[in-house]
Design an enzyme around this catalytic site. Structure first.
Site, PDB file in Angstrom:
ATOM      1  N   ASP A   8       0.864  -1.183   0.000  1.00 48.06           N
ATOM      2  CA  ASP A   8       0.000   0.000   0.000  1.00 48.06           C
ATOM      3  C   ASP A   8       0.903   1.237   0.000  1.00 48.06           C
ATOM      4  OD1 ASP A   8       0.882   0.340   2.603  1.00 48.06           O
ATOM      5  OD2 ASP A   8      -1.113   0.357   3.511  1.00 48.06           O
ATOM      6  N   CYS A  65       3.478  -2.745   4.026  1.00 48.99           N
ATOM      7  CA  CYS A  65       2.581  -1.653   4.399  1.00 48.99           C
ATOM      8  C   CYS A  65       3.338  -0.799   5.401  1.00 48.99           C
ATOM      9  CB  CYS A  65       1.224  -2.151   4.889  1.00 48.99           C
ATOM     10  SG  CYS A  65       1.177  -3.008   6.467  1.00 48.99           S
ATOM     11  N   THR A  67       3.419  -0.800   8.724  1.00 50.35           N
ATOM     12  CA  THR A  67       4.016  -1.634   9.771  1.00 50.35           C
ATOM     13  C   THR A  67       4.282  -3.062   9.321  1.00 50.35           C
ATOM     14  OG1 THR A  67       1.819  -2.268  10.502  1.00 50.35           O
ATOM     15  CG2 THR A  67       2.831  -0.367  11.610  1.00 50.35           C
ATOM     16  N   HIS A  98      11.123 -23.285   9.546  1.00 53.07           N
ATOM     17  CA  HIS A  98      10.176 -23.914  10.482  1.00 53.07           C
ATOM     18  C   HIS A  98       8.721 -23.819  10.029  1.00 53.07           C
ATOM     19  CE1 HIS A  98      12.825 -24.083  14.352  1.00 53.07           C
ATOM     20  NE2 HIS A  98      13.525 -24.373  13.267  1.00 53.07           N
ATOM     21  N   HIS A 135       8.260 -30.257  11.677  1.00 53.08           N
ATOM     22  CA  HIS A 135       7.780 -29.005  11.082  1.00 53.08           C
ATOM     23  C   HIS A 135       6.620 -29.273  10.124  1.00 53.08           C
ATOM     24  CE1 HIS A 135      10.955 -27.040  13.100  1.00 53.08           C
ATOM     25  NE2 HIS A 135      11.924 -27.490  12.326  1.00 53.08           N
TER      26      HIS A 135
HETATM   27  C1  RB5 Z   1      -1.761   3.050   6.246  1.00 51.27           C
HETATM   28  O1  RB5 Z   1      -1.807   4.308   6.807  1.00 51.27           O
HETATM   29  C2  RB5 Z   1      -1.377   2.021   7.301  1.00 51.27           C
HETATM   30  O2  RB5 Z   1      -2.419   1.849   8.192  1.00 51.27           O
HETATM   31  C3  RB5 Z   1      -0.991   0.713   6.666  1.00 51.27           C
HETATM   32  O3  RB5 Z   1       0.051   0.922   5.770  1.00 51.27           O
HETATM   33  C4  RB5 Z   1      -0.512  -0.382   7.599  1.00 51.27           C
HETATM   34  O4  RB5 Z   1       0.485   0.099   8.446  1.00 51.27           O
HETATM   35  C5  RB5 Z   1      -1.551  -1.132   8.315  1.00 51.27           C
HETATM   36  O5  RB5 Z   1      -1.279  -2.074   9.056  1.00 51.27           O
END
Ligand code: RB5
Length: 152
Positions: A8, A65, A67, A98, A135
């Site tokens: 994203d 994304c 995080t 694993h 595993h």
């Molecule tokens: C987008 O702002 C953010 O929420 C997305 O990239 C991600 O971090 C969601 O988990």
């Protein structure tokens, strides 16, 4: 080996690094977007990459994304997808050895480009041993859980 890449807007800052690491490994890739900084919804890109793997168009996936969390949660809703949210090289190796992870997810707001390159290189060079009884048995239990969920 074909790698499906999806992100994203929150993850796009790491996309060039992902492509470099895949190219340096000599693998091909399919870029499912997004392609600019306009706000989009990460589940849409998790879906594109997960389906590419489940349909046999790609062998492994890399998702990005902000995080790495949201996009990994979304990818793991697909039966047969084992997406590991990874922030270090050791986990990048373990999630293959694993867990036979077929996707890794990274966060561009928490992982530097340098670290991301090393994590992806480690993920792509790691190998799952299909003769490893314990595993394989544990992954089969994950599959069994997926099937239980479908019946509920
Ligand atoms: C987008 O702002 C953010 O929420 C997305 O990239 C991600 O971090 C969601 O988990």
């Amino acid at each position: 080996m074909i790698i499906a890449i999806g992100c994203d807007h929150g993850g796009i800052a790491l996309k060039d690094t992902v492509i470099s690491a895949v190219n340096d490994k000599g693998y091909q890739y399919i870029d499912f977007g997004t392609y600019d900084n306009a706000s989009v919804d990460y589940p849409d890109y998790a879906e594109k990459v997960a389906k590419a793997i489940l349909e046999g168009k790609a062998d492994k996936g890399i998702l990005l994304c902000g995080t790495g969390i949201g996009i990994s949660i979304a990818a793991n809703k697909f039966r047969g997808i084992r997406c590991a949210h990874v922030t270090d090289k050791f986990s990048a190796r373990m999630c293959v050895e694993h867990n036979n992870a077929n996707i890794i997810a990274l966060g561009a707001r928490i992982t530097t480009s340098e670290d991301a390159y090393d994590i992806i290189a480690k993920y792509l060079s790691s190998v799952f041993d299909p003769t490893s009884g314990r595993h394989v048995a544990r992954i089969e239990k994950i599959t069994s859980i997926e099937n239980q969920t479908l019946k509920n």
